[in-house]
Design a protein around this motif. Structure first.
Motif, PDB file in Angstrom:
ATOM      1  N   SER A  51      80.078  12.209  46.357  1.00  0.00           N
ATOM      2  CA  SER A  51      78.899  12.378  46.882  1.00  0.00           C
ATOM      3  C   SER A  51      78.088  10.829  47.121  1.00  0.00           C
ATOM      4  N   SER A  92      80.399  21.906  51.206  1.00  0.00           N
ATOM      5  CA  SER A  92      79.772  21.202  52.018  1.00  0.00           C
ATOM      6  C   SER A  92      78.171  21.326  51.536  1.00  0.00           C
ATOM      7  N   GLU A 145      77.005  19.698  48.678  1.00  0.00           N
ATOM      8  CA  GLU A 145      77.007  18.182  48.926  1.00  0.00           C
ATOM      9  C   GLU A 145      78.138  17.142  48.414  1.00  0.00           C
ATOM     10  N   ASP A 202      80.508  14.541  52.302  1.00  0.00           N
ATOM     11  CA  ASP A 202      79.656  14.226  53.289  1.00  0.00           C
ATOM     12  C   ASP A 202      79.450  14.839  54.868  1.00  0.00           C
TER      13      ASP A 202
END
Lengths: 885, 321
Positions: A2, A135, A138, A141
């Motif tokens: 992240s 996703s 997070e 990306d």
């Protein structure tokens, strides 16, 4: 991983991470399941396959994919076809990984293909869910929008509603309704709203992964647990048949793979605008692929069913086949000669690809040469079933190529004419090149006179042939003509072989001689052959006149001239001279092809007597034997007989209908577009034409039967069929021609008017030529429809199954001295036609042989496709003419 | 080169035109006062007859009197009268929508092809009325050729483009019958094609590819081909509707040179948006301004150096338009 929004500033993201790779595997899996779904739907693989069968199946898929990917990878590595896109590489990698995994699973797990497919769907569901959640948390990306959107929400709502209705409706042991509301409806509403909310509510990454994952999970679980297994059946009460697992499972798999591809592609492209684009790309492509697959399946199915009967006892001589093969050979040579692109080192590889077709055709030609050198017959024997007296009989037959040196004149004419036109079109011009001798220009002026004289003499023979029988005019003139042709053909060789200067010099200087000698020779010989045809009645010219021999000599001389010019061309560096000599070569080849065509025409003109040259024989009767296509039905015969009458009937119907409809329709379109005041009247006509085009064909048939037939001899007739179908074709021709004429730019009309050219001449020489491609497109579409039209034909033409004789339209014309002066009985009699014959065989039930029906359908397909080919060639020709190609 | 100094030679001629000018002047004045929504920045003024009363030596090729054109209810051209001298270049300039193209298309009756157009007035070619109901349009358009704004060659070979007009008029016969009977006009055609292309300064560029499709030429070449095509029917007057507006500067300058060259043998009337172009190539200039009126018509030098009308001066100096 992240790193916030670090990647947002990068324009190019070359490196793929684990997440991307996983999603590529997801996409690849969806492609694999899509293909497997289609295969199982077409029953190419049994759903119940287990053990070795299953391992073999996946092994085969893996091998094919590995081969394909491997070849592309090698070429990519060698920089011939560089594949640089990470996504394409990813999908290829995914395909390999996925198929290796599946093959391993097939070895490790003792399950059937159906269960396996269910498991794959579950895996895909897991991948999608994991991707979406990763996703959302997070961990990777991505660039998701706030929501997956209303459209996706609606779509999943509907899918959810259907799923809900089916699940709740089929649950055992629950009441069918609660307070008067059917329970399935409640389930539908609940799941529909739920899925819709799940899609629209959360951020895009969850909204476009979780709903498909859930649906995939349901499908996968249903199939994997064999809730709907291979043997599963559902027979609704009001249907006579039922649904089986064999048809439901492939549907689930196909649908599931479409969903997976969409969702996985969105994940792969990081959601957002790019994600939506990539997702749509996959769904639309798989969809298009499905459509193409359906069409290919139909054609393949008919071909497989019909081809065995259609090729019963097919025999052809090797030389005939070689003659057929010549035009493709020339084309492939030309293709191989064409420039191969850039001058980099991998030009060699491109050159290689250009040579492949030549190698294929060339090796075929060598094989044929081998057949008549060794004198062995090449044979492919096979068996098929027909119905005789209500019982199935297996027939043994074979397709064979014999070492015969007989060639039918028709093959020679067609191949020769094709080559002649091809070379002549490639030939530029030799105008004003080289020296113009005085004698030459007198020959140039004398030739048209001689040809005209021969034409005149031909007309005399047509008129009062028998009167001249006693006189030796015919044979004398033909011989004289042949000698002149021989002189013309040989004349260019002299200066080429001897004389001053280099070969190239001589060839250049004698361009005019070559031009006149070769083209004039072909033209004169054509006139002689035409004359022979008219004077053939008596005395017989065929075996006497040296026309054939002269044609052979002239063809050889032309080939020699072409060869010498080619040698000269090789030796020259001057660009202009290079071009001129190139034109000479083409001209020589064109003339050679022309003379060969004339040999065929000569045989046709003098009939029955074959032209013999050593062991080679060109006659009316060639070595091609194709009973199914070239014979009529044999009543009570042993052999199955053919469908020649039906093929001829269909061809005549199409030609007749086009002859009626195309000029009429084009004329109407010209009037409506160019002359008529655009307003109420044209609108009404347009609406009426459109309505006529959508009128059911049976209505046309009824009109033909009730109106035309009583006025055309009260008999089922070919003419009535042609007229009826031409009425059907007419509106389409009008509609498409109007559109084509409208789309011709007004600038052309203005330019023509400003030159003082009147409207009609403008239409004829500017507007219609420019509109021609559109007009031809309309005719192609229309011909496709009427060639297969059955219903009206049954009413106006009848439906014959076992026609023994083909209708002879050309020979049916008779001229009389009293009105109506021209009669044609053939047009007024009924004929067989391919579509009506298919229909008749189906309705005849047991007395008809199904294999004959399939063969008829197959031939119908071939005939329609041939008409398409002709139409598309014509369209390409007209397009080329108006575009600067 | 031809201005008021020599008007004694053509006294009768100019007198006639002056008279008609006066007649039309009354009508024009009335028209101007009532209508015209002017382009922004255009000042109000009355058009005076003497501004358009241009006198010259030599015969006039085209005489236009009291020409009015309506497109439906739109009065596109208002009472225009002017005389165009023979073998010269006449430029028509003015802002968009001022009616100069409409005027040009009136000169060979191309406006007949627009159904909504209604034309009133008189145009005479060498003293013959072209708006006579019995006019032979074929002959008229052969004598008054036209070149359009965007190049519009036919999708045929270069040779066929040039010989199109003569062939359709039956002057060149290349049909199958003609070839069979040996009276085929290939030689004549070749001569005609070469002459026309040379006149249009295109021969050197295309002489070895006459059989190629004309659409394969560049824009400037296409426009010169259109001029050659127009010359092939041997016209007396050539109308050009912004012939260089779609071309690059080099092609434009070629067309301009060509126009100057053509004016030695032909009467050229050219519409242009480009005032420098008008100043460079024309002998006399007519200025049309908003509302479809002819405001001033005189020697090009006079128009560009010392125009009578304030509006024309504003237009030429770029204050509006």
């Amino acid at each position: 991983m992240s790193e916030g929004y670090a990647r947002e500033n990068e324009l190019v993201s070359v490196e793929s991470n684990v997440y991307d790779r996983a999603m590529d595997v997801g996409i690849a899996l969806s492609i694999v399941t899509f293909v497997v779904g289609m295969l199982t739907f077409a029953d190419a693989v049994p759903l119940g396959a287990t053990g070795t069968e299953l391992i073999n199946f996946f092994g085969l898929l893996l091998a094919a994919t590995a081969g394909g990917v491997g070849i592309v990878a090698v070429f990519s590595y060698a920089n011939v076809v560089p594949v640089t896109s990470q996504r394409v590489r990813g999908v290829a990698f995914g395909l390999l990984v996925g198929l290796v995994g599946l093959t391993v699973a097939a070895v490790a797990l003792p399950v059937s293909l159906a269960t396996m497919l269910g498991l794959i769907l579950l895996v895909e569901a897991g991948l999608l869910a994991a991707g979406g959640v990763a996703s959302r948390l997070e961990l990777v990306d991505t660039d998701p929008s706030r929501t997956a959107g209303l459209l996706a929400g609606l779509a999943f709502g509907v899918i959810g509603a259907i799923t809900g209705a089916v699940i709740v409706g089929s649950l055992p042991g629950v009441p069918s309704a609660v307070v008067g509301v059917p329970l399935w409806l409640l389930g539908a509403v609940a799941l529909g709203v739920g899925f819709g909310a799940l899609t629209i509510g959360p951020r895009e990454d969850l909204g476009s992964t979780l709903p498909p994952a859930l649906i995939l999970g349901v499908f996968g679980a249903t199939i994997a647990t064999a809730a709907i297994g291979v043997g599963w059946q559902w027979a609704p009460e009001n249907l006579s048949g039922g649904f089986t697992g064999g048809s439901i499972i492939p549907l689930f798999v196909l649908f599931g793979s479409l969903l997976t591809s969409w969702s996985a592609a969105k994940c792969r492209a990081d959601f957002g605008a790019r994600g939506r684009q990539y997702g749509a790309f996959f769904v639309i492509n798989l969809n298009a692929f499905l459509m193409v697959a359906v069409m290919v399946a139909i054609v393949t199915y008919v071909t497989v069913k019909g081809v065995s009967w259609a090729f019963h006892g097919f025999t052809i001589g090797a030389l005939s086949l070689l003659v057929v093969l010549t035009p493709p050979l020339v084309l492939t040579i030309q293709y191989a000669r064409a420039p191969a692109g850039t001058d980099e080192w991998h030009t060699a590889a491109r050159q290689f690809f250009r040579v492949i077709p030549l190698a294929a055709v060339g090796s075929l030609a060598t094989l044929l040469l081998g057949i008549f050198v060794t004198g062995t017959t090449f044979e492919v024997p096979y068996q098929y079933a027909i119905l005789v007296d209500r019982s199935t009989v297996m027939l043994d037959t074979a397709v064979s190529v014999t070492p015969s040196l007989q060639v039918g004149n028709l093959l020679v004419i067609v191949s020769g004419a094709l080559l002649f036109t091809y070379f002549l079109r490639r030939y530029g011009s030799l105008r004003d090149v080289g020296t113009e001798y005085e004698q030459l220009s007198s020959v140039r002026q004398g030739l048209p006179a001689a040809i005209g004289l021969l034409g005149l003499l031909s007309l005399v023979y047509i008129g009062i042939g028998p009167v001249l029988d006693g006189l030796p005019i015919g044979i004398g003139v033909a011989t004289l003509g042949a000698v002149a042709v021989a002189a013309l053909a040989l004349a260019p060789l002299g200066p080429l072989v001897t004389g001053e200067g280099s070969l190239a010099d001589r060839a250049h200087r004698n361009s005019q001689l070559l031009n006149v000698g070769l083209l004039g020779g072909v033209a004169l010989l054509t006139a002689v052959v035409v004359f022979e045809w008219t004077a053939v009645s008596n005395p017989r010219l065929g075996p006497v006149a040296p026309v054939g021999v002269v044609a052979v000599i002239a063809a050889l001389a032309s080939t020699c001239a072409a060869g010498l010019a080619s040698r000269a061309r090789r030796a020259t560096d001057d660009t202009l001279r290079h071009r001129i000599l190139g034109d000479q070569v083409t001209l020589g080849l064109a003339a050679a092809a022309g003379y060969l065509t004339l040999i065929g025409l000569h045989v046709a003109a003098t009939s029955e007597v074959p032209f013999v040259l050593g062991p080679i024989e060109i006659g009316i009767q060639g070595s091609l034997s194709w009973p199914a296509v070239l014979q009529g039905a044999i009543p009570l015969g042993e052999a199955p007989g053919g469908i020649y009458p039906a093929i001829v009937g269909t061809i005549w119907i199409v030609i007749g209908a086009s002859l009626f409809a195309v000029p009429l329709g084009l004329g109407a379109a010209v009037f409506l577009t160019e002359y008529a005041e655009q307003g109420r009247f044209t609108e009404v006509v347009e609406t009426a034409t459109n309505a006529l085009w959508s009128t059911p064909s049976i209505v046309f048939g009824l009109f033909g039967a009730a109106f035309l037939i009583p006025r055309l001899g009260d008999n089922l007739s070919l003419l009535a069929a042609q007229l009826t179908l031409s009425f059907m074709l007419l509106p389409l021709v009008v509609i498409t021609s109007r559109e084509a004429i409208k789309s011709v730019p007004d600038e052309y009309r203005d330019a023509s008017a400003a030159l003082g050219v009147d409207k009609w001449k403008t239409i004829r020489s500017v507007v219609i030529p420019a509109a021609m491609p559109g007009v031809v497109t309309g005719v192609i579409l229309g011909v496709g429809r009427i060639a297969g039209e059955t219903a009206p034909l049954i009413l106006v033409l009848g439906s014959e199954i076992n026609a023994t004789n083909a209708i002879d339209v050309l020979g049916g014309f008779a001229f009389t001295t009293s009105p109506p002066f021209v009669t044609n009985d053939a047009l007024l009699t009924s004929s067989a036609a391919l579509p009506t014959q298919v229909w008749a065989i189906i309705t005849a039930g047991v007395s008809g042989s199904a294999s004959k029906g399939w063969a008829t359908a197959f031939m119908l397909l071939v005939v329609v496709l041939s008409f398409y080919a002709v139409g598309i060639t014509a369209r390409t020709y007209f397009r080329r003419k108006i575009n600067y190609e | 080169m031809n201005n008021q100094i020599g008007d004694t030679d053509t006294e009768t001629d100019t007198n006639v035109s002056t008279d008609s000018g006066t007649d039309s002047g009354l009508g024009a004045t009335a028209g101007v006062e009532t209508s015209t929504t002017t382009t922004a920045g255009e000042s109000e003024e009355q058009v005076r007859d003497e501004w358009t009363d241009y006198r010259f030596d030599g015969p006039s090729k085209l005489t236009v009197e009291n020409l009015d054109v309506w497109y439906g209810d739109d009065h596109a051209l208002k009472d225009v009268s002017m005389e165009i001298p023979e073998k010269s270049v006449t430029a028509l300039i003015g802002p968009s929508g001022c009616g100069k193209s409409t005027y040009l298309r009136c000169l060979n009756r191309m406006n007949d092809r627009i159904k909504a157009a209604r034309i009133d007035g008189s145009v005479e070619l060498d003293g013959m009325e072209i708006y006579d109901p019995n006019t032979n349009l074929v002959e008229l358009r052969k004598r008054i050729g036209m070149v359009f704004q965007s190049p519009n060659p036919f999708p045929k070979s270069i040779r066929d483009n040039i010989s199109y007009g003569p062939r359709k008029h039956g002057e060149i016969n290349k049909g199958l019958l003609a070839r069979l009977f040996g009276n085929d006009d290939s030689e004549k055609e070749a001569e005609l094609v070469e002459r026309s292309l040379r006149q249009a300064a295109l021969w050197d560029e295309v002489q070895d590819r006459l059989d190629d499709n004309a659409l394969g030429l560049s824009g400037g070449q296409q426009q010169r081909l259109c001029i050659a095509r127009c010359l092939a029917v041997d016209p007396e007057v050539i109308l050009m509707d912004e012939p260089a507006s779609a071309l690059d500067p080099i092609a434009t300058s070629k067309i301009e040179d060509l126009v100057t060259e053509l004016a030695k043998d032909y009467t050229v009337v050219i519409v242009t948006h480009n005032m420098q172009q008008a100043a460079r190539i024309s002998d006399q200039t007519a200025v049309f301004l908003t509302g479809g009126e002819l405001v001033e018509y005189d020697d090009t030098d006079k128009i560009f150096e010392n125009p009578e009308s304030q509006r024309v001066e504003d237009y030429i100096t770029g204050k509006f338009g």
